[in-house]
Write a protein that holds these residues in place. Structure first.
Motif, PDB file in Angstrom:
ATOM      1  N   GLU A 129       1.274  -1.345  -0.332  1.00 14.98           N
ATOM      2  CA  GLU A 129      -0.094  -0.444  -0.021  1.00 14.98           C
ATOM      3  C   GLU A 129       0.957   0.828   0.058  1.00 14.98           C
ATOM      4  O   GLU A 129       2.100   1.444   0.429  1.00 14.98           O
ATOM      5  CB  GLU A 129      -1.218   0.168   1.427  1.00 14.98           C
ATOM      6  N   GLN A 165      -6.565   4.007   3.386  1.00 16.17           N
ATOM      7  CA  GLN A 165      -7.394   4.699   2.770  1.00 16.17           C
ATOM      8  C   GLN A 165      -7.575   6.120   3.638  1.00 16.17           C
ATOM      9  O   GLN A 165      -7.390   6.548   4.031  1.00 16.17           O
ATOM     10  CB  GLN A 165      -8.671   3.843   2.879  1.00 16.17           C
ATOM     11  N   GLN A 190       0.068  -0.183  -4.352  1.00 19.54           N
ATOM     12  CA  GLN A 190      -1.571   0.106  -4.705  1.00 19.54           C
ATOM     13  C   GLN A 190      -2.126   1.000  -3.229  1.00 19.54           C
ATOM     14  O   GLN A 190      -1.598   1.132  -2.270  1.00 19.54           O
ATOM     15  CB  GLN A 190      -2.259  -0.381  -5.432  1.00 19.54           C
ATOM     16  N   ARG A 192      -6.176   2.951  -1.536  1.00 20.15           N
ATOM     17  CA  ARG A 192      -8.239   3.167  -2.092  1.00 20.15           C
ATOM     18  C   ARG A 192      -7.957   4.773  -1.394  1.00 20.15           C
ATOM     19  O   ARG A 192      -7.683   5.481  -0.695  1.00 20.15           O
ATOM     20  CB  ARG A 192      -8.207   1.538  -0.829  1.00 20.15           C
ATOM     21  N   TRP A 202     -10.549   1.263  -5.916  1.00 22.75           N
ATOM     22  CA  TRP A 202      -9.088   1.518  -5.359  1.00 22.75           C
ATOM     23  C   TRP A 202      -7.919   1.500  -6.710  1.00 22.75           C
ATOM     24  O   TRP A 202      -8.144   1.136  -8.156  1.00 22.75           O
ATOM     25  CB  TRP A 202      -9.088  -0.211  -5.961  1.00 22.75           C
ATOM     26  N   ASN A 204      -5.150   0.479  -8.688  1.00 24.65           N
ATOM     27  CA  ASN A 204      -3.697  -0.588  -8.921  1.00 24.65           C
ATOM     28  C   ASN A 204      -2.230   0.499  -9.410  1.00 24.65           C
ATOM     29  O   ASN A 204      -2.331   1.543  -9.100  1.00 24.65           O
ATOM     30  CB  ASN A 204      -4.264  -1.619 -10.364  1.00 24.65           C
ATOM     31  N   TYR A 229     -10.613   0.024  -9.579  1.00 25.28           N
ATOM     32  CA  TYR A 229     -11.802  -0.580  -8.991  1.00 25.28           C
ATOM     33  C   TYR A 229     -13.025   0.524  -8.982  1.00 25.28           C
ATOM     34  O   TYR A 229     -12.502   1.441  -8.042  1.00 25.28           O
ATOM     35  CB  TYR A 229     -11.576  -1.830  -8.657  1.00 25.28           C
ATOM     36  N   ASN A 258     -14.199  -2.690 -13.171  1.00 25.55           N
ATOM     37  CA  ASN A 258     -13.166  -2.001 -13.620  1.00 25.55           C
ATOM     38  C   ASN A 258     -12.465  -1.577 -14.487  1.00 25.55           C
ATOM     39  O   ASN A 258     -13.522  -1.616 -15.558  1.00 25.55           O
ATOM     40  CB  ASN A 258     -12.287  -3.381 -13.355  1.00 25.55           C
ATOM     41  N   VAL A 312     -10.620  -8.597 -11.135  1.00 21.49           N
ATOM     42  CA  VAL A 312     -10.666  -7.977 -10.681  1.00 21.49           C
ATOM     43  C   VAL A 312      -9.966  -8.451  -9.333  1.00 21.49           C
ATOM     44  O   VAL A 312      -9.506  -8.175  -7.839  1.00 21.49           O
ATOM     45  CB  VAL A 312     -11.778  -7.518  -9.812  1.00 21.49           C
ATOM     46  N   TRP A 314      -6.388  -8.117  -9.548  1.00 16.74           N
ATOM     47  CA  TRP A 314      -5.290  -7.969  -8.372  1.00 16.74           C
ATOM     48  C   TRP A 314      -5.762  -7.133  -7.031  1.00 16.74           C
ATOM     49  O   TRP A 314      -5.132  -6.983  -6.112  1.00 16.74           O
ATOM     50  CB  TRP A 314      -4.768  -6.081  -9.433  1.00 16.74           C
ATOM     51  N   LYS A 315      -7.478  -6.250  -7.494  1.00 18.94           N
ATOM     52  CA  LYS A 315      -8.086  -6.148  -5.921  1.00 18.94           C
ATOM     53  C   LYS A 315      -8.079  -6.852  -4.721  1.00 18.94           C
ATOM     54  O   LYS A 315      -7.852  -6.346  -3.556  1.00 18.94           O
ATOM     55  CB  LYS A 315      -9.064  -5.775  -6.826  1.00 18.94           C
ATOM     56  N   ASN A 316      -7.778  -8.316  -4.882  1.00 23.45           N
ATOM     57  CA  ASN A 316      -7.820  -9.358  -4.003  1.00 23.45           C
ATOM     58  C   ASN A 316      -6.915  -9.978  -3.571  1.00 23.45           C
ATOM     59  O   ASN A 316      -7.393 -10.738  -3.202  1.00 23.45           O
ATOM     60  CB  ASN A 316      -8.740 -10.291  -4.609  1.00 23.45           C
TER      61      ASN A 316
END
Length: 387
Positions: A129, A165, A190, A192, A202, A204, A229, A258, A312, A314-316
């Protein structure tokens, strides 16, 4: 948590019957417990109870490896000791089912592989992050280095950092000229952001989002580069619009989707998970239903059976390489690990598949990919692909 209840949750976790609430209870137990022996027992139980490491579904691998890393970080912060070396334990599990070329491999334990030639004493770690926030006056804040709390005031909005965030809240100040911020994620980062209307975004790696700190009456418009996303807060009076560098515009009322708009990809892809969106481009317009993907090149093509999980992943916390070419895989790796990819000769015509966790060291990822017959050499942050 009583041992019997913990064992019950472990069993439900491994046989896929655990509910979202129970999963949160298990997660919190591991993160908050300060007893190193109990944490290690939890790790052992998850790894060896019911699911051998290599048979654990990839989504659980990504989720629980994150839990274990958090437990390690917290323990190290309080005692200076690390409970367990997670990355090596999960190297096989993170590639639970990996399709290499035309062969299907079930990796139930670390598979012998050719060692990646490496001319560097430091391992290349996965991304994390972090982002850079450019304020309305052009000044910049590196979010990686800031503590939770209000970090700045932008016009009528207070900007708060809260557990990875960024949040924007009205501060009651008098109306002022529109102010815009830009969040940028370098390679290997990455982040948020919660926009002032409640929309969650979100970002990437190697991406940016340009947005007003307070949306004006009657419209909500942002500009994205790279990949993002969106979970858009419904507001029928103010449609939400996403603009991209290539001129494509996405119009929504309230939905989850996305956008992959990297300039080095062969096409811009918009994938809809929930709701309805309209994609407008010079090549044409299309309205998407959930499960559909618009692919924009010289024309607009709609895939009515899109792989939304891949879009999605990458987000997970997952690399999803299903039907991905070597070039596509290498572009993802270059962004996430902040490396330069160089091809020694012609680019091998190899197609991959399957999933891997994005929390592995680069060397571990490459060792698994070498099963396809392609080889790699690391020189500093230069990754050389050899046939």
């Amino acid at each position: 948590m009583p041992p019997s209840e913990f064992q019950h949750l472990v069993q439900k976790f491994t046989d896929d019957s655990i509910t979202a609430t129970e999963l949160q209870q298990l997660r919190q137990w591991v993160l908050e417990d300060r007893d190193a022996d109990m944490q290690e027992a939890a790790i052992e139980a998850i790894l060896h109870h019911s699911h051998p490491a290599g048979h654990m579904p990839a989504d659980k691998v990504a989720m629980f490896s994150y839990i274990l890393e958090e437990a390690n970080r917290r323990t190290a912060a309080t005692s200076g000791a690390v409970v367990v070396s997670v990355k090596r334990w999960w190297a096989a599990a993170a590639a639970a089912v990996l399709l290499l070329g035309t062969g299907l491999y079930f990796l139930t334990r670390p598979k012998p592989a050719a060692t990646v030639a490496q001319h560097s004493v430091h391992p290349i770690l996965p991304g994390r992050e972090g982002a850079i926030l450019t304020l309305a006056d052009g000044s910049r804040l590196v979010l990686d280095s800031l503590q939770n709390g209000v970090i700045t005031r932008q016009g009528r909005a207070d900007v708060r950092l809260q557990h990875g965030q960024l949040l924007y809240t009205h501060n009651g100040a008098a109306a002022a000229l529109p102010a815009y911020n830009t969040m940028t994620t370098p390679r290997g980062r990455q982040f948020r952001v919660m926009l002032p209307d409640g929309t969650a975004v979100w970002l990437n790696a190697a991406s940016s989002l340009h947005y007003p700190v307070v949306f004006p009456e009657g419209e909500r418009s942002v500009t994205v580069t790279g990949e993002a996303y969106f979970e858009v807060a419904p507001d029928p009076r103010r449609p939400f619009t996403v603009k991209t560098d290539n001129g494509a515009v996405i119009e929504v009322l309230g939905t989850s989707f996305n956008v992959n708009a990297y300039t080095d990809e062969t096409a811009l892809r918009t994938t809809l998970l929930q709701g309805k969106i309209r994609v407008k481009a010079a090549a044409g317009n299309s309205i998407l239903q959930p499960g559909e993907q618009a692919v924009i090149t010289q024309t607009v093509t709609v895939n009515t059976h899109a792989n939304t999980a891949q879009a999605v992943a990458w987000k997970n916390g997952i690399f999803n390489f299903q039907h991905a070419t070597l070039e596509e895989v290498m572009r993802q790796i270059a962004r996430w690990y902040d490396v330069e990819v160089v091809y020694e000769k012609n680019i091998p015509a190899i197609t991959f598949g399957g999933e891997m966790g994005r929390d592995l060291e680069l060397k571990d990822v490459l060792e698994f990919l070498q099963g396809s017959g392609v080889h790699f050499k690391l020189s500093g942050r230069k990754l050389i692909v050899m046939p």
